[in-house]
Scaffold this motif. Structure first.
Motif, PDB file in Angstrom:
ATOM      1  N   UNK A  91     -39.484-116.468 -24.732  1.00  0.00           N
ATOM      2  CA  UNK A  91     -38.890-117.578 -25.188  1.00  0.00           C
ATOM      3  C   UNK A  91     -39.290-119.073 -24.459  1.00  0.00           C
ATOM      4  N   UNK A  92     -38.666-119.655 -25.590  1.00  0.00           N
ATOM      5  CA  UNK A  92     -39.085-121.260 -25.674  1.00  0.00           C
ATOM      6  C   UNK A  92     -37.993-121.745 -24.415  1.00  0.00           C
ATOM      7  N   UNK A  93     -37.525-122.464 -23.598  1.00  0.00           N
ATOM      8  CA  UNK A  93     -37.222-122.841 -22.323  1.00  0.00           C
ATOM      9  C   UNK A  93     -37.124-124.368 -22.613  1.00  0.00           C
ATOM     10  N   UNK A  94     -35.613-124.617 -23.157  1.00  0.00           N
ATOM     11  CA  UNK A  94     -36.147-126.415 -23.198  1.00  0.00           C
ATOM     12  C   UNK A  94     -35.253-126.644 -22.825  1.00  0.00           C
ATOM     13  N   UNK A  95     -35.371-127.754 -22.170  1.00  0.00           N
ATOM     14  CA  UNK A  95     -34.162-128.777 -21.339  1.00  0.00           C
ATOM     15  C   UNK A  95     -33.755-130.112 -21.811  1.00  0.00           C
ATOM     16  N   UNK A  96     -32.121-130.054 -21.933  1.00  0.00           N
ATOM     17  CA  UNK A  96     -31.686-130.662 -22.912  1.00  0.00           C
ATOM     18  C   UNK A  96     -31.236-131.883 -22.254  1.00  0.00           C
TER      19      UNK A  96
END
Length: 142
Positions: A91-96
């Motif tokens: 999984x790519x974990x992308x802070x937004x």
């Protein structure tokens, strides 16, 4: 180790290792603090992971969210399971966040905010920058 882990720089990008998972810094930072949560198995289907991996994933997610909260003060966190190019479960974990974050003089905009993340517009880090990011974020894991 599987090819997907290697693609995302394991072991140089390793933040935390579990029995079934590794947490890696994503070398191409979609937003500041972008990570990869990768299964250590050769599974290419999420449902092929052992039951214990799902239980352990909860611990990894709690550690990821705590560390990234301290590091980026994200507003949202996206978990993307795309597996189109890199087939092993990850999984790519992308802070937004609205606006941008600055780290070591580099600007990290969230180009897609408030819509989907722009995976095609990452900030690519050099080797020294990547090592510094790994060291800093790893220190925030509890």
């Amino acid at each position: 180790m599987n090819p997907t882990m290697e693609k995302f720089g394991y072991p140089a990008t390793l933040l935390r290792e579990y029995e079934h998972w590794v947490v890696l810094v994503r070398p191409a930072q979609v937003t500041l603090g972008s990570l990869v949560l990768a299964a250590k198995s050769d599974a290419t289907s999420y449902s092929d992971l052992p039951s214990e991996a799902f239980t352990e994933q909860a611990d990894a997610v709690r550690a990821i969210e705590g560390a990234l909260r301290r590091f980026t003060s994200y507003e949202r966190l996206n978990y993307l399971m795309l597996m189109m190019v890199d087939p092993n479960v990850h999984l790519h974990v992308i802070p937004r966040y609205a606006g941008e974050r600055t780290w070591h003089g580099l600007e990290f905009p969230d180009a897609g905010w408030p819509g989907p993340p722009r995976l095609d517009a990452p900030v690519k880090l050099g080797d020294e920058q990547l090592r510094a990011l790994v060291t800093e974020v790893a220190g925030l894991f509890h």
